[in-house]
Each structure stands twice: as C-alpha cells, then as structure tokens.
Scaffold this motif. Sequence first.
Motif, PDB file in Angstrom:
ATOM      1  N   GLN A  72      36.037  37.804  40.450  1.00  0.00           N
ATOM      2  CA  GLN A  72      35.729  37.517  41.864  1.00  0.00           C
ATOM      3  C   GLN A  72      36.971  36.936  42.546  1.00  0.00           C
ATOM      4  O   GLN A  72      37.613  36.022  42.012  1.00  0.00           O
ATOM      5  CB  GLN A  72      34.566  36.536  41.963  1.00  0.00           C
ATOM      6  CG  GLN A  72      34.071  36.347  43.387  1.00  0.00           C
ATOM      7  CD  GLN A  72      32.990  35.280  43.486  1.00  0.00           C
ATOM      8  OE1 GLN A  72      32.600  34.679  42.498  1.00  0.00           O
ATOM      9  NE2 GLN A  72      32.525  35.038  44.684  1.00  0.00           N
ATOM     10  N   ILE A  73      37.310  37.495  43.703  1.00  0.00           N
ATOM     11  CA  ILE A  73      38.527  37.059  44.400  1.00  0.00           C
ATOM     12  C   ILE A  73      38.194  35.863  45.286  1.00  0.00           C
ATOM     13  O   ILE A  73      37.546  36.000  46.325  1.00  0.00           O
ATOM     14  CB  ILE A  73      39.127  38.226  45.214  1.00  0.00           C
ATOM     15  CG1 ILE A  73      39.548  39.353  44.258  1.00  0.00           C
ATOM     16  CG2 ILE A  73      40.331  37.755  46.047  1.00  0.00           C
ATOM     17  CD1 ILE A  73      39.938  40.650  44.945  1.00  0.00           C
ATOM     18  N   THR A  74      38.625  34.681  44.831  1.00  0.00           N
ATOM     19  CA  THR A  74      38.383  33.448  45.591  1.00  0.00           C
ATOM     20  C   THR A  74      39.731  32.773  45.859  1.00  0.00           C
ATOM     21  O   THR A  74      40.708  33.036  45.157  1.00  0.00           O
ATOM     22  CB  THR A  74      37.501  32.470  44.790  1.00  0.00           C
ATOM     23  OG1 THR A  74      38.241  32.037  43.626  1.00  0.00           O
ATOM     24  CG2 THR A  74      36.185  33.096  44.352  1.00  0.00           C
ATOM     25  N   PRO A  75      39.795  31.899  46.851  1.00  0.00           N
ATOM     26  CA  PRO A  75      41.058  31.202  47.134  1.00  0.00           C
ATOM     27  C   PRO A  75      41.596  30.446  45.909  1.00  0.00           C
ATOM     28  O   PRO A  75      42.776  30.532  45.587  1.00  0.00           O
ATOM     29  CB  PRO A  75      40.686  30.241  48.269  1.00  0.00           C
ATOM     30  CG  PRO A  75      39.509  30.868  48.935  1.00  0.00           C
ATOM     31  CD  PRO A  75      38.757  31.557  47.851  1.00  0.00           C
ATOM     32  N   ALA A  76      40.725  29.724  45.221  1.00  0.00           N
ATOM     33  CA  ALA A  76      41.175  28.912  44.075  1.00  0.00           C
ATOM     34  C   ALA A  76      41.729  29.790  42.963  1.00  0.00           C
ATOM     35  O   ALA A  76      42.779  29.476  42.370  1.00  0.00           O
ATOM     36  CB  ALA A  76      40.021  28.056  43.559  1.00  0.00           C
ATOM     37  N   ARG A  77      41.048  30.887  42.674  1.00  0.00           N
ATOM     38  CA  ARG A  77      41.506  31.773  41.589  1.00  0.00           C
ATOM     39  C   ARG A  77      42.828  32.436  41.949  1.00  0.00           C
ATOM     40  O   ARG A  77      43.704  32.589  41.096  1.00  0.00           O
ATOM     41  CB  ARG A  77      40.451  32.834  41.296  1.00  0.00           C
ATOM     42  CG  ARG A  77      39.236  32.294  40.562  1.00  0.00           C
ATOM     43  CD  ARG A  77      38.242  33.392  40.240  1.00  0.00           C
ATOM     44  NE  ARG A  77      37.075  32.840  39.585  1.00  0.00           N
ATOM     45  CZ  ARG A  77      36.101  33.583  39.069  1.00  0.00           C
ATOM     46  NH1 ARG A  77      36.163  34.905  39.138  1.00  0.00           N
ATOM     47  NH2 ARG A  77      35.060  33.024  38.489  1.00  0.00           N
ATOM     48  N   LEU A  78      42.970  32.821  43.200  1.00  0.00           N
ATOM     49  CA  LEU A  78      44.219  33.465  43.607  1.00  0.00           C
ATOM     50  C   LEU A  78      45.387  32.485  43.485  1.00  0.00           C
ATOM     51  O   LEU A  78      46.457  32.833  43.003  1.00  0.00           O
ATOM     52  CB  LEU A  78      44.111  33.998  45.034  1.00  0.00           C
ATOM     53  CG  LEU A  78      45.331  34.803  45.497  1.00  0.00           C
ATOM     54  CD1 LEU A  78      44.910  36.043  46.289  1.00  0.00           C
ATOM     55  CD2 LEU A  78      46.289  33.976  46.333  1.00  0.00           C
ATOM     56  N   LEU A  79      45.162  31.233  43.881  1.00  0.00           N
ATOM     57  CA  LEU A  79      46.249  30.240  43.844  1.00  0.00           C
ATOM     58  C   LEU A  79      46.666  29.865  42.429  1.00  0.00           C
ATOM     59  O   LEU A  79      47.755  29.329  42.217  1.00  0.00           O
ATOM     60  CB  LEU A  79      45.842  28.983  44.625  1.00  0.00           C
ATOM     61  CG  LEU A  79      45.837  29.133  46.155  1.00  0.00           C
ATOM     62  CD1 LEU A  79      45.250  27.896  46.818  1.00  0.00           C
ATOM     63  CD2 LEU A  79      47.241  29.409  46.689  1.00  0.00           C
ATOM     64  N   GLN A  80      45.803  30.163  41.451  1.00  0.00           N
ATOM     65  CA  GLN A  80      46.169  29.874  40.051  1.00  0.00           C
ATOM     66  C   GLN A  80      47.192  30.887  39.511  1.00  0.00           C
ATOM     67  O   GLN A  80      47.841  30.628  38.494  1.00  0.00           O
ATOM     68  CB  GLN A  80      44.917  29.895  39.169  1.00  0.00           C
ATOM     69  CG  GLN A  80      44.053  28.651  39.334  1.00  0.00           C
ATOM     70  CD  GLN A  80      42.716  28.777  38.612  1.00  0.00           C
ATOM     71  OE1 GLN A  80      42.372  29.818  38.075  1.00  0.00           O
ATOM     72  NE2 GLN A  80      41.959  27.693  38.613  1.00  0.00           N
ATOM     73  N   LEU A  81      47.332  32.022  40.177  1.00  0.00           N
ATOM     74  CA  LEU A  81      48.247  33.055  39.699  1.00  0.00           C
ATOM     75  C   LEU A  81      49.692  32.709  40.058  1.00  0.00           C
ATOM     76  O   LEU A  81      49.969  32.183  41.136  1.00  0.00           O
ATOM     77  CB  LEU A  81      47.892  34.418  40.309  1.00  0.00           C
ATOM     78  CG  LEU A  81      46.500  34.983  39.977  1.00  0.00           C
ATOM     79  CD1 LEU A  81      46.305  36.317  40.684  1.00  0.00           C
ATOM     80  CD2 LEU A  81      46.317  35.148  38.476  1.00  0.00           C
ATOM     81  N   GLU A 104      45.212  28.885  51.022  1.00  0.00           N
ATOM     82  CA  GLU A 104      45.336  27.459  51.367  1.00  0.00           C
ATOM     83  C   GLU A 104      44.563  27.121  52.649  1.00  0.00           C
ATOM     84  O   GLU A 104      43.984  26.038  52.763  1.00  0.00           O
ATOM     85  CB  GLU A 104      46.812  27.084  51.504  1.00  0.00           C
ATOM     86  CG  GLU A 104      47.523  26.954  50.151  1.00  0.00           C
ATOM     87  CD  GLU A 104      49.035  27.098  50.235  1.00  0.00           C
ATOM     88  OE1 GLU A 104      49.567  27.227  51.366  1.00  0.00           O
ATOM     89  OE2 GLU A 104      49.689  27.088  49.172  1.00  0.00           O
ATOM     90  N   ALA A 105      44.548  28.072  53.596  1.00  0.00           N
ATOM     91  CA  ALA A 105      43.793  27.850  54.847  1.00  0.00           C
ATOM     92  C   ALA A 105      42.294  27.763  54.574  1.00  0.00           C
ATOM     93  O   ALA A 105      41.574  27.016  55.245  1.00  0.00           O
ATOM     94  CB  ALA A 105      44.084  28.977  55.834  1.00  0.00           C
TER      95      ALA A 105
END
Length: 209
Positions: A72-81, A104-105
């Motif tokens: 699932q594409i979520t802000p938190a998961r994306l920022l972990q990459l 971040e927004a």
Amino acid sequence: MLQFNDDNFQSFCNELAERDPIFKNILQQHSYPPMWTRPASFATLIHIVLEQQVSLASARAAFNKLKEKIGQITPARLLQLTDEELRACYFSRQKTVYARHLAEAFISKKIQLNKLTTSHDDVVRGTLTQVKGIGDWTADVYLLFALQRTDIFPIGDLAMVNALKEVKQLPAKTPREDILLLAEPWRPYRGIAAYLLWHHYIKSKNIKL
C-alpha cells in the motif's frame, strides 16, 4: 460544486454535443468516452506526479514497481525508501524530490484529502500547488479523475489541447488565452469536454491504455 458520476456523465456529454458540433462529431465517431476515475488518495497523487511529462505507460510501470516494493502506497512507507530504492522504482531524481515533499505535506497535515473532497475547486488547486512539484496540471488531473469535478479545464495538457486544435482546425500556435476563451461556452462542463477531447485523441491515434 458540480460533480459527474455514472448517472449523469453521458447526459453531460450529450449537453455538450448540443452546444458544439465538435462534440457531436466525437460522439458519432467514437461513442462516449470511458469515465476515467481514480481514488481520492495519496497514491493517486503520486501516480499523477509520475505522469508528468512522460508516457502513461512509463508512469504506470514506475507506479506498479513502487506498489511491488512497499505494498500500500502511504506517505510513511514512501519516506522509508532511500533515493536508490526509489530510483530502482524508476523515479527520476526530480520526481524523488517531489514525492518526498508530497509525503511530508501529508504527514504534517498541510494536505488533508478528506477536507479537499468538499472544498471549492480553487481551494483544492491552491492547497495542492503549494507543494513543490505539484503544478496546475497535476491539480487539475486530481480534480477531474479523483474528485470528478465537471468544470476543470486542464489547459496544460498537451494531448487535450492538440485534440482541440485538430477538431477545431486551429493554427498550431494558437495562444493559450484564445483556447480558454473558446472553452468558455462549455461551462460548467469543461471537464467533460476534456474527457471527450482525450477520447478523440486516444481513438484517432489508436493509443492502447
């Protein structure tokens, strides 16, 4: 705010066909366009950012690769990459920056999509375009595909504008102001006009989606 849905979409197309013969011709040639929609979500905004200035197929490949990577594409998961991991998902350096700013927004609540669903078109556009990498085109596509607003006219979309120039037999260098003026009589269905023009563009060029 007028929205289109399964019940009214074709009747809005018919209304435009009565107002302007170009739409009548498109309907006669190609029938009704699909009612392209997407969820009102962070993932949809990432997908639209990926579509900026590349083919739909390239953007879809990157989006699917990201989905494979994080589920699932979520802000938190994306920022972990890491940047390298995003590059492996076909993100350019620029789109990596844009995706991070967008995530971040969301985390800082600068963007709250549930509030945008009931906000005026201009408020939605203003909220989204304050994020680095989101311009009017990205906001317009979100307003059309995710929020199904009927009167969004994405003047920054090359395919739509080229289709309009073709069906109206306009000079290649027709100014943006003239195109906007031409679309005025289509209010409040300029978004439906965009769907019809995209439909013509895809069908006449035999593009596979």
